[in-house]
Scaffold this active site. Structure first.
Site, PDB file in Angstrom:
ATOM      1  CG  ASP A   9     121.373 -60.885 -11.492  1.00  0.00           C
ATOM      2  OD1 ASP A   9     121.954 -59.795 -11.326  1.00  0.00           O
ATOM      3  OD2 ASP A   9     120.439 -61.032 -12.296  1.00  0.00           O
ATOM      4  CG  ASP A  11     117.829 -55.461 -11.491  1.00  0.00           C
ATOM      5  OD1 ASP A  11     117.342 -55.403 -10.356  1.00  0.00           O
ATOM      6  OD2 ASP A  11     118.409 -54.501 -12.037  1.00  0.00           O
ATOM      7  CG  ASP A 216     118.266 -62.780 -15.373  1.00  0.00           C
ATOM      8  OD1 ASP A 216     119.196 -62.255 -14.733  1.00  0.00           O
ATOM      9  OD2 ASP A 216     117.467 -62.122 -16.064  1.00  0.00           O
TER      10      ASP A 216
END
Length: 273
Positions: A9, A11, A216
């Site tokens: 990922d 961001d 996250d």
């Protein structure tokens, strides 16, 4: 030895949630280049946004955009793209495997939700300046974030009960939702489906594969659940997403790119030494 591939990922994971910097992950990024390990971006960002970071990173590997809506593969990267569960279309030096809904249909769904009384505001309703102000993106990247194909991020100020009603209404319209830093409405696609397709292409090309993913937030769960070695990094507050309770998930000791850096260095040390 199995071919090591790493999905990530952006961001809040490889990129700092506030500054969008990957400086804290510089050491691990250098080692990935040295060891020729493919780093495969799998993001909610648009194609133009991801290509900007690929250029900055010197990354020439396939990538996944808009929460699994599209897989972009440099032409000639794999010997064959036969047998894919979706059509492949040419895209200026790339092959596109389209998994997501059409953006025009998502915009119609947003309009329909508003007529049902939900006060939602999608990127398609906002100027680049508004998106920059709400997300912290600079104006150039905010403009890129508006150029969407498969997924619509949106803002909704309702409480948990109102969100529950909203999500039910989205499903009634035949669409799905997910959450990263923002809420998203999308079709029958997610990061996990795209990751599995891309992993299968690597298997056909190289034989056995050992897949890793780092994320996250909630929209990363399908990706993390689809790999051999899932890693979850701490969020801005120093906590882990609730999904970290999954016993398969490895908890990286650090926030965003700091945790990413530590986790990737350890993986390379354990796997490539």
């Amino acid at each position: 030895m199995k071919r090591l591939i790493i999905f990530t990922d952006l961001d809040g994971t490889l990129l700092d949630e506030i500054s969008y910097s990957y400086e804290a992950a510089a050491e691990a990024l250098r080692l990935l280049d040295e060891k020729d390990v493919p780093l495969l971006i799998c993001s909610s960002k648009t194609r133009r946004e991801v290509e900007l970071y690929r250029k900055r990173l010197g990354n020439d590997h396939p990538f996944i955009t808009e929460n699994g809506g599209g897989i972009f593969i440099p032409k000639g990267y794999f010997l064959s793209l036969q047998g894919l569960p979706a059509s492949v279309a040419p895209e200026k030096g790339l092959d596109l495997v389209r998994l997501g809904a059409r953006y025009s249909d998502l915009r119609k769904a947003v309009d329909s939700l508003r007529t049902r009384g939900f006060d939602i505001k999608g990127f398609g309703d906002m100027t680049s300046e508004e998106i920059a102000d709400r997300t912290g993106l600079d104006l150039r990247e905010a403009s890129m974030a508006k150029e969407r194909d498969f997924d619509e991020p949106f803002f909704f100020a309702g409480d948990d009960t109102e969100k529950g009603r909203l999500f039910s209404a989205i499903r009634d319209l035949g669409f799905n939702h997910t959450m990263g830093r923002l809420l998203h409405i999308l079709g029958n696609s997610d990061k996990g489906k795209a990751v599995r397709i891309l992993t299968d292409l690597y298997r056909k090309e190289y034989g056995e594969v050992f897949s890793v993913a780092l994320g996250d937030s909630a929209n990363d769960l399908p990706m993390l659940e689809s790999v051999d070695h899932p890693v979850i990094v701490q969020n801005r507050s120093g906590e882990y997403n609730d999904a970290a309770d999954n016993p398969r998930f490895v908890k990286a000791g650090g926030i965003g790119p700091q945790g990413w850096n530590k986790a990737v260095i350890k993986i390379l040390k354990d796997y490539c030494s």
